[in-house]
Design a protein around this motif. Structure first.
Motif, PDB file in Angstrom:
ATOM      1  N   HIS A   5       0.807  -1.220   0.000  1.00 23.37           N
ATOM      2  CA  HIS A   5       0.000   0.000   0.000  1.00 23.37           C
ATOM      3  C   HIS A   5       0.841   1.271   0.000  1.00 23.37           C
ATOM      4  N   LEU A   6       2.015   1.189  -0.547  1.00 24.25           N
ATOM      5  CA  LEU A   6       2.813   2.415  -0.679  1.00 24.25           C
ATOM      6  C   LEU A   6       2.202   3.308  -1.753  1.00 24.25           C
ATOM      7  N   HIS A   7       2.628   4.582  -1.733  1.00 27.33           N
ATOM      8  CA  HIS A   7       2.239   5.475  -2.822  1.00 27.33           C
ATOM      9  C   HIS A   7       3.414   6.398  -3.132  1.00 27.33           C
ATOM     10  N   ASP A   8       3.337   7.024  -4.284  1.00 28.04           N
ATOM     11  CA  ASP A   8       4.363   7.983  -4.709  1.00 28.04           C
ATOM     12  C   ASP A   8       3.637   9.103  -5.441  1.00 28.04           C
ATOM     13  N   MET A   9       3.509  10.240  -4.764  1.00 29.80           N
ATOM     14  CA  MET A   9       2.733  11.358  -5.318  1.00 29.80           C
ATOM     15  C   MET A   9       3.482  12.163  -6.379  1.00 29.80           C
ATOM     16  N   HIS A  10       4.758  11.835  -6.601  1.00 29.28           N
ATOM     17  CA  HIS A  10       5.532  12.668  -7.533  1.00 29.28           C
ATOM     18  C   HIS A  10       6.717  11.877  -8.082  1.00 29.28           C
ATOM     19  N   CYS A  11       6.520  11.269  -9.237  1.00 28.74           N
ATOM     20  CA  CYS A  11       7.604  10.510  -9.859  1.00 28.74           C
ATOM     21  C   CYS A  11       7.619  10.818 -11.352  1.00 28.74           C
ATOM     22  N   HIS A  12       8.806  11.144 -11.859  1.00 26.08           N
ATOM     23  CA  HIS A  12       8.937  11.430 -13.301  1.00 26.08           C
ATOM     24  C   HIS A  12       9.149  10.115 -14.057  1.00 26.08           C
ATOM     25  N   VAL A  13       8.082   9.324 -14.104  1.00 25.93           N
ATOM     26  CA  VAL A  13       8.155   7.993 -14.722  1.00 25.93           C
ATOM     27  C   VAL A  13       8.702   8.077 -16.146  1.00 25.93           C
ATOM     28  N   ASP A  14       8.254   9.095 -16.878  1.00 23.17           N
ATOM     29  CA  ASP A  14       8.650   9.177 -18.302  1.00 23.17           C
ATOM     30  C   ASP A  14      10.111   9.605 -18.496  1.00 23.17           C
ATOM     31  N   LEU A  15      10.798   9.957 -17.437  1.00 22.79           N
ATOM     32  CA  LEU A  15      12.206  10.341 -17.572  1.00 22.79           C
ATOM     33  C   LEU A  15      13.165   9.223 -17.151  1.00 22.79           C
ATOM     34  N   PHE A  16      12.616   8.074 -16.789  1.00 21.00           N
ATOM     35  CA  PHE A  16      13.472   6.919 -16.511  1.00 21.00           C
ATOM     36  C   PHE A  16      13.906   6.278 -17.838  1.00 21.00           C
ATOM     37  N   PRO A  17      15.064   5.628 -17.865  1.00 22.27           N
ATOM     38  CA  PRO A  17      15.529   4.999 -19.108  1.00 22.27           C
ATOM     39  C   PRO A  17      14.520   3.991 -19.673  1.00 22.27           C
ATOM     40  N   ASP A  18      13.835   3.261 -18.793  1.00 25.45           N
ATOM     41  CA  ASP A  18      12.831   2.306 -19.267  1.00 25.45           C
ATOM     42  C   ASP A  18      11.525   2.518 -18.504  1.00 25.45           C
ATOM     43  N   PRO A  19      10.739   3.504 -18.936  1.00 17.81           N
ATOM     44  CA  PRO A  19       9.505   3.846 -18.214  1.00 17.81           C
ATOM     45  C   PRO A  19       8.546   2.663 -18.087  1.00 17.81           C
ATOM     46  N   ARG A  20       8.465   1.848 -19.147  1.00 19.16           N
ATOM     47  CA  ARG A  20       7.507   0.745 -19.117  1.00 19.16           C
ATOM     48  C   ARG A  20       7.871  -0.268 -18.022  1.00 19.16           C
ATOM     49  N   ALA A  21       9.164  -0.505 -17.892  1.00 26.07           N
ATOM     50  CA  ALA A  21       9.618  -1.433 -16.839  1.00 26.07           C
ATOM     51  C   ALA A  21       9.302  -0.868 -15.458  1.00 26.07           C
ATOM     52  N   LEU A  22       9.407   0.450 -15.317  1.00 24.78           N
ATOM     53  CA  LEU A  22       9.100   1.078 -14.033  1.00 24.78           C
ATOM     54  C   LEU A  22       7.608   0.961 -13.720  1.00 24.78           C
ATOM     55  N   VAL A  23       6.770   1.171 -14.743  1.00 25.96           N
ATOM     56  CA  VAL A  23       5.323   1.014 -14.548  1.00 25.96           C
ATOM     57  C   VAL A  23       5.009  -0.433 -14.164  1.00 25.96           C
ATOM     58  N   ASP A  24       5.638  -1.378 -14.832  1.00 25.47           N
ATOM     59  CA  ASP A  24       5.456  -2.802 -14.484  1.00 25.47           C
ATOM     60  C   ASP A  24       5.800  -3.040 -13.012  1.00 25.47           C
ATOM     61  N   GLU A  25       6.897  -2.436 -12.593  1.00 21.79           N
ATOM     62  CA  GLU A  25       7.355  -2.609 -11.213  1.00 21.79           C
ATOM     63  C   GLU A  25       6.328  -2.040 -10.220  1.00 21.79           C
ATOM     64  N   CYS A  26       5.791  -0.853 -10.534  1.00 20.97           N
ATOM     65  CA  CYS A  26       4.759  -0.245  -9.664  1.00 20.97           C
ATOM     66  C   CYS A  26       3.531  -1.150  -9.587  1.00 20.97           C
ATOM     67  N   GLU A  27       3.166  -1.744 -10.710  1.00 19.05           N
ATOM     68  CA  GLU A  27       1.991  -2.621 -10.743  1.00 19.05           C
ATOM     69  C   GLU A  27       2.236  -3.881  -9.919  1.00 19.05           C
ATOM     70  N   ARG A  28       3.404  -4.473 -10.103  1.00 21.93           N
ATOM     71  CA  ARG A  28       3.739  -5.701  -9.355  1.00 21.93           C
ATOM     72  C   ARG A  28       3.760  -5.436  -7.855  1.00 21.93           C
ATOM     73  N   ALA A  29       4.348  -4.307  -7.477  1.00 24.89           N
ATOM     74  CA  ALA A  29       4.494  -3.994  -6.053  1.00 24.89           C
ATOM     75  C   ALA A  29       3.249  -3.319  -5.487  1.00 24.89           C
ATOM     76  N   GLY A  30       2.317  -2.915  -6.367  1.00 26.35           N
ATOM     77  CA  GLY A  30       1.096  -2.256  -5.901  1.00 26.35           C
ATOM     78  C   GLY A  30       1.350  -0.888  -5.298  1.00 26.35           C
ATOM     79  N   VAL A  31       2.209  -0.106  -5.930  1.00 31.02           N
ATOM     80  CA  VAL A  31       2.495   1.248  -5.435  1.00 31.02           C
ATOM     81  C   VAL A  31       1.678   2.254  -6.250  1.00 31.02           C
ATOM     82  N   TYR A  32       0.745   2.921  -5.601  1.00 27.11           N
ATOM     83  CA  TYR A  32      -0.032   3.979  -6.268  1.00 27.11           C
ATOM     84  C   TYR A  32       0.924   5.109  -6.633  1.00 27.11           C
ATOM     85  N   THR A  33       1.032   5.412  -7.922  1.00 21.97           N
ATOM     86  CA  THR A  33       2.073   6.334  -8.381  1.00 21.97           C
ATOM     87  C   THR A  33       1.485   7.406  -9.288  1.00 21.97           C
ATOM     88  N   VAL A  34       1.805   8.653  -8.983  1.00 22.31           N
ATOM     89  CA  VAL A  34       1.430   9.767  -9.856  1.00 22.31           C
ATOM     90  C   VAL A  34       2.625  10.044 -10.774  1.00 22.31           C
TER      91      VAL A  34
END
Ligand code: MN
Length: 259
Positions: A5-34
């Motif tokens: 049940h973690l969350h992240d109210m401020h993450c520049h997902v699109d500025l990571f080298p592999d944004p899709r992998a980061l989104v996958d990681e948030c989904e797997r870990a269940g982190v609500y991410t803005v």
């Protein structure tokens, strides 16, 4: 401690080298991410990245440091704002010292506030470096929506005014690691504190902070508040739920409580 049940109210997902992998990681870990964006023309690419995902949301923004270069993209805001409840990164940054740039930043920020207000339920993640007083004054006492001040570094007086204005504060590992930041975080009412990473800009153990790193921030907050990590996590989850409650839901909730 589980990431469930973690969350992240401020993450520049699109500025990571592999944004899709980061989104996958948030989904797997269940982190609500803005997933904040820095200029309106990249918003749709961010939406494409998160469409159909359960935990990650795309935010529409125009970073104050890009105000001079990108203000023409304000024209895209009214239409794009219909597509998301989340807004950011927006705000002011007075590291820029010239009057014209600051004026332009205020114009951009004011345009976002005006565009958001009628919806009453928009959730804003706001930058205020060296500009907290102006940011708080522009938000005012009755802004209809949720304002989260990201990486707040103002004075104690500014902090108090922001609290009076109903603002929340998202805190990251770098803030808690600095003595001044840590002292400031301790002065924020606990029920106004949320988590952020500001990845990839904030570093965690020498690499870019990721939403799952919120676990470290939870531990640092538990230490600052002198309560158990599990209680810290429960409190943060409750605060997130309150921050995301829409005005009409609030009324429904009150009605239920009266029954
Ligand atoms: Mn940022």
């Amino acid at each position: 401690m589980p990431h469930a049940h973690l969350h992240d109210m401020h993450c520049h997902v699109d500025l990571f080298p592999d944004p899709r992998a980061l989104v996958d990681e948030c989904e797997r870990a269940g982190v609500y991410t803005v997933a904040v964006t820095n200029t309106p023309s990249v918003f749709r690419a961010c939406v494409a990245l998160v469409t159909g995902r359960r935990f990650v949301r795309a935010a529409l923004g125009l970073h104050p440091e890009l105000a001079a270069e990108r203000h023409a993209e304000l024209a895209l805001v009214p239409e794009l704002l219909q597509e998301t409840r989340y807004v950011g990164e927006i705000g002011l940054d007075y590291v820029a010292t010239d009057v014209a740039t600051r004026t332009l930043q205020r114009r951009v920020f004011a345009a976002f506030l005006d565009a958001c207000a009628p919806y009453k339920d928009r959730v804003l993640t706001v930058h205020s470096r060296r500009a907290a007083s102006d940011v708080i004054a522009m938000i005012g006492k009755n802004f209809p929506g949720t304002v989260v001040l990201h990486w707040f570094s103002g004075t104690v007086g500014e902090l108090e005014r922001a609290v009076e204005s109903g603002c929340y504060f998202s805190v990251n590992g770098a803030m808690l690691a600095s003595e001044r930041g840590n002292t400031l975080v301790r002065r924020i009412p606990r029920e106004r504190v949320l988590l952020e990473t500001d990845g990839p800009f904030v570093k965690q153990e020498g690499r870019s902070a990721r939403p799952t790193d919120g676990v470290h921030t939870v531990l640092a907050l538990a230490e600052a508040w002198q309560i158990a990590p599990v209680d810290t996590q429960v409190l943060l989850e409750r605060t997130l739920r309150t921050a995301l409650t829409r005005p009409h839901e609030e009324k429904a909730h009150e009605a239920t409580e009266r029954e």
